[in-house]
Design a protein around this motif. Structure first.
Motif, PDB file in Angstrom:
ATOM      1  N   GLY A 153       0.820  -1.204   0.000  1.00 55.45           N
ATOM      2  CA  GLY A 153       0.000   0.000   0.000  1.00 55.45           C
ATOM      3  C   GLY A 153       0.852   1.252   0.000  1.00 55.45           C
ATOM      4  O   GLY A 153       1.943   1.272  -0.555  1.00 55.45           O
ATOM      5  N   ALA A 154       0.349   2.291   0.622  1.00 46.10           N
ATOM      6  CA  ALA A 154       1.039   3.583   0.694  1.00 46.10           C
ATOM      7  C   ALA A 154       1.154   3.992   2.154  1.00 46.10           C
ATOM      8  O   ALA A 154       0.303   4.706   2.681  1.00 46.10           O
ATOM      9  CB  ALA A 154       0.276   4.631  -0.102  1.00 46.10           C
ATOM     10  N   PRO A 155       2.219   3.550   2.835  1.00 43.36           N
ATOM     11  CA  PRO A 155       2.318   3.796   4.271  1.00 43.36           C
ATOM     12  C   PRO A 155       2.639   5.236   4.660  1.00 43.36           C
ATOM     13  O   PRO A 155       2.425   5.614   5.800  1.00 43.36           O
ATOM     14  CB  PRO A 155       3.433   2.852   4.712  1.00 43.36           C
ATOM     15  N   VAL A 156       3.145   6.046   3.733  1.00 41.18           N
ATOM     16  CA  VAL A 156       3.474   7.444   4.056  1.00 41.18           C
ATOM     17  C   VAL A 156       2.975   8.372   2.957  1.00 41.18           C
ATOM     18  O   VAL A 156       2.778   7.960   1.817  1.00 41.18           O
ATOM     19  CB  VAL A 156       5.009   7.656   4.230  1.00 41.18           C
ATOM     20  N   LEU A 157       2.777   9.616   3.340  1.00 35.82           N
ATOM     21  CA  LEU A 157       2.336  10.657   2.406  1.00 35.82           C
ATOM     22  C   LEU A 157       1.145  10.198   1.566  1.00 35.82           C
ATOM     23  O   LEU A 157       1.159  10.270   0.340  1.00 35.82           O
ATOM     24  CB  LEU A 157       3.494  11.093   1.500  1.00 35.82           C
ATOM     25  N   SER A 158       0.119   9.721   2.249  1.00 32.93           N
ATOM     26  CA  SER A 158      -1.055   9.215   1.547  1.00 32.93           C
ATOM     27  C   SER A 158      -2.312   9.477   2.371  1.00 32.93           C
ATOM     28  O   SER A 158      -2.250   9.638   3.580  1.00 32.93           O
ATOM     29  CB  SER A 158      -0.913   7.711   1.307  1.00 32.93           C
ATOM     30  N   LEU A 159      -3.423   9.497   1.669  1.00 29.54           N
ATOM     31  CA  LEU A 159      -4.703   9.606   2.369  1.00 29.54           C
ATOM     32  C   LEU A 159      -4.978   8.348   3.186  1.00 29.54           C
ATOM     33  O   LEU A 159      -5.581   8.439   4.256  1.00 29.54           O
ATOM     34  CB  LEU A 159      -5.828   9.865   1.362  1.00 29.54           C
ATOM     35  N   ASP A 160      -4.522   7.201   2.694  1.00 24.05           N
ATOM     36  CA  ASP A 160      -4.673   5.961   3.469  1.00 24.05           C
ATOM     37  C   ASP A 160      -4.009   6.087   4.828  1.00 24.05           C
ATOM     38  O   ASP A 160      -4.584   5.719   5.851  1.00 24.05           O
ATOM     39  CB  ASP A 160      -4.065   4.772   2.718  1.00 24.05           C
ATOM     40  N   ALA A 161      -2.766   6.607   4.859  1.00 28.68           N
ATOM     41  CA  ALA A 161      -2.033   6.761   6.120  1.00 28.68           C
ATOM     42  C   ALA A 161      -2.721   7.771   7.026  1.00 28.68           C
ATOM     43  O   ALA A 161      -2.812   7.572   8.245  1.00 28.68           O
ATOM     44  CB  ALA A 161      -0.594   7.183   5.849  1.00 28.68           C
ATOM     45  N   ALA A 162      -3.228   8.855   6.448  1.00 27.42           N
ATOM     46  CA  ALA A 162      -3.922   9.869   7.246  1.00 27.42           C
ATOM     47  C   ALA A 162      -5.203   9.295   7.854  1.00 27.42           C
ATOM     48  O   ALA A 162      -5.507   9.541   9.029  1.00 27.42           O
ATOM     49  CB  ALA A 162      -4.231  11.093   6.394  1.00 27.42           C
ATOM     50  N   LEU A 163      -5.947   8.536   7.063  1.00 26.99           N
ATOM     51  CA  LEU A 163      -7.178   7.923   7.576  1.00 26.99           C
ATOM     52  C   LEU A 163      -6.873   6.877   8.641  1.00 26.99           C
ATOM     53  O   LEU A 163      -7.582   6.767   9.637  1.00 26.99           O
ATOM     54  CB  LEU A 163      -7.976   7.298   6.428  1.00 26.99           C
ATOM     55  N   ARG A 164      -5.810   6.118   8.452  1.00 26.36           N
ATOM     56  CA  ARG A 164      -5.398   5.117   9.442  1.00 26.36           C
ATOM     57  C   ARG A 164      -5.020   5.795  10.763  1.00 26.36           C
ATOM     58  O   ARG A 164      -5.422   5.352  11.837  1.00 26.36           O
ATOM     59  CB  ARG A 164      -4.236   4.301   8.882  1.00 26.36           C
ATOM     60  N   ALA A 165      -4.269   6.898  10.684  1.00 24.50           N
ATOM     61  CA  ALA A 165      -3.876   7.636  11.893  1.00 24.50           C
ATOM     62  C   ALA A 165      -5.106   8.217  12.583  1.00 24.50           C
ATOM     63  O   ALA A 165      -5.206   8.211  13.816  1.00 24.50           O
ATOM     64  CB  ALA A 165      -2.891   8.741  11.537  1.00 24.50           C
ATOM     65  N   ARG A 166      -6.054   8.700  11.820  1.00 26.29           N
ATOM     66  CA  ARG A 166      -7.289   9.259  12.393  1.00 26.29           C
ATOM     67  C   ARG A 166      -8.087   8.175  13.116  1.00 26.29           C
ATOM     68  O   ARG A 166      -8.592   8.395  14.215  1.00 26.29           O
ATOM     69  CB  ARG A 166      -8.121   9.892  11.286  1.00 26.29           C
ATOM     70  N   ARG A 167      -8.212   6.999  12.491  1.00 22.94           N
ATOM     71  CA  ARG A 167      -8.919   5.889  13.138  1.00 22.94           C
ATOM     72  C   ARG A 167      -8.213   5.468  14.419  1.00 22.94           C
ATOM     73  O   ARG A 167      -8.853   5.179  15.430  1.00 22.94           O
ATOM     74  CB  ARG A 167      -9.021   4.692  12.187  1.00 22.94           C
ATOM     75  N   ARG A 168      -6.887   5.440  14.393  1.00 19.83           N
ATOM     76  CA  ARG A 168      -6.111   5.056  15.575  1.00 19.83           C
ATOM     77  C   ARG A 168      -6.343   6.056  16.711  1.00 19.83           C
ATOM     78  O   ARG A 168      -6.539   5.666  17.857  1.00 19.83           O
ATOM     79  CB  ARG A 168      -4.622   4.969  15.210  1.00 19.83           C
ATOM     80  N   ARG A 169      -6.357   7.350  16.402  1.00 19.40           N
ATOM     81  CA  ARG A 169      -6.612   8.373  17.432  1.00 19.40           C
ATOM     82  C   ARG A 169      -8.005   8.229  18.008  1.00 19.40           C
ATOM     83  O   ARG A 169      -8.199   8.337  19.211  1.00 19.40           O
ATOM     84  CB  ARG A 169      -6.418   9.778  16.859  1.00 19.40           C
ATOM     85  N   ARG A 170      -8.986   7.977  17.156  1.00 22.25           N
ATOM     86  CA  ARG A 170     -10.365   7.800  17.646  1.00 22.25           C
ATOM     87  C   ARG A 170     -10.486   6.574  18.546  1.00 22.25           C
ATOM     88  O   ARG A 170     -11.179   6.608  19.531  1.00 22.25           O
ATOM     89  CB  ARG A 170     -11.330   7.680  16.478  1.00 22.25           C
ATOM     90  N   THR A 171      -9.814   5.511  18.165  1.00 23.45           N
ATOM     91  CA  THR A 171      -9.843   4.291  18.975  1.00 23.45           C
ATOM     92  C   THR A 171      -9.216   4.542  20.325  1.00 23.45           C
ATOM     93  O   THR A 171      -9.730   4.089  21.349  1.00 23.45           O
ATOM     94  CB  THR A 171      -9.104   3.161  18.245  1.00 23.45           C
TER      95      THR A 171
END
Length: 175
Positions: A153-171
């Motif tokens: 996938g795209a682990p850095v500089l990507s919308l996927d990474a930003a969405l993953r970080a957002r989900r992690r913060r919410r959790t």
């Protein structure tokens, strides 16, 4: 003289890590940029080429498919595309555009890379199958280039990474 492997990850720099960690983290970025730009360009090139999106005539998708039909690995795939060559041309062009944009911005990157791999595979089995030697055809190397992005996938500089970080913060907020 003996050599040993470095096993520590200590760094004297603020933020930790060393240049190898950074290089590893960003290793797929050049591949993402290359494939993304190439597929966006290919899709736009097809959509803006009035000769390509025609059933017949010089440079048309229809004539190209008829020319490679007998030398392709899967003539039935060519026959299917010849039922509506213009529609097939649009599908390839929009598919390339969607794949390229998805990989560039890093949105659903694994899915976009899988789409790119499938496009490259279909072009290899049809258009460039008769290339001799096989490495003269460019679709097989493109297929191989997509595989690391399908896997990682795209682990850095990507919308996927930003969405993953957002989900992690919410959790973490709900714990």
């Amino acid at each position: 003289m003996t050599h040993s492997m470095r096993t520590d990850t200590y760094s004297s720099r603020p933020g930790g890590g060393d240049w190898r960690d950074t290089a590893t983290r960003y290793a797929l970025l050049p591949l993402r940029i290359f494939l993304g730009v190439t597929f966006v360009y290919a899709g736009l090139d097809k959509l803006t080429d009035s000769a390509f999106l025609k059933d017949s005539g010089a440079g048309s998708i229809g004539d190209m498919m008829r020319a490679v039909r007998d030398s392709s690995a899967i003539p039935a795939l060519i026959d299917l595309s010849l039922k509506n060559p213009v529609g097939f041309g649009y599908a390839i062009a929009f598919g390339e555009l969607a794949v390229g944009l998805g990989v560039l911005v890093g949105l659903l990157t694994r899915l976009a890379a899988l789409g790119g791999a499938l496009i490259s595979l279909s072009l290899w089995l049809t258009v460039s199958w008769a290339s001799d030697p096989y490495y003269y055809g460019n679709d097989l190397p493109y297929l191989m280039a997509w595989i690391p992005l399908v896997l990682a996938g795209a682990p850095v500089l990507s919308l996927d990474a930003a969405l993953r970080a957002r989900r992690r913060r919410r959790t973490e907020d709900y714990r």
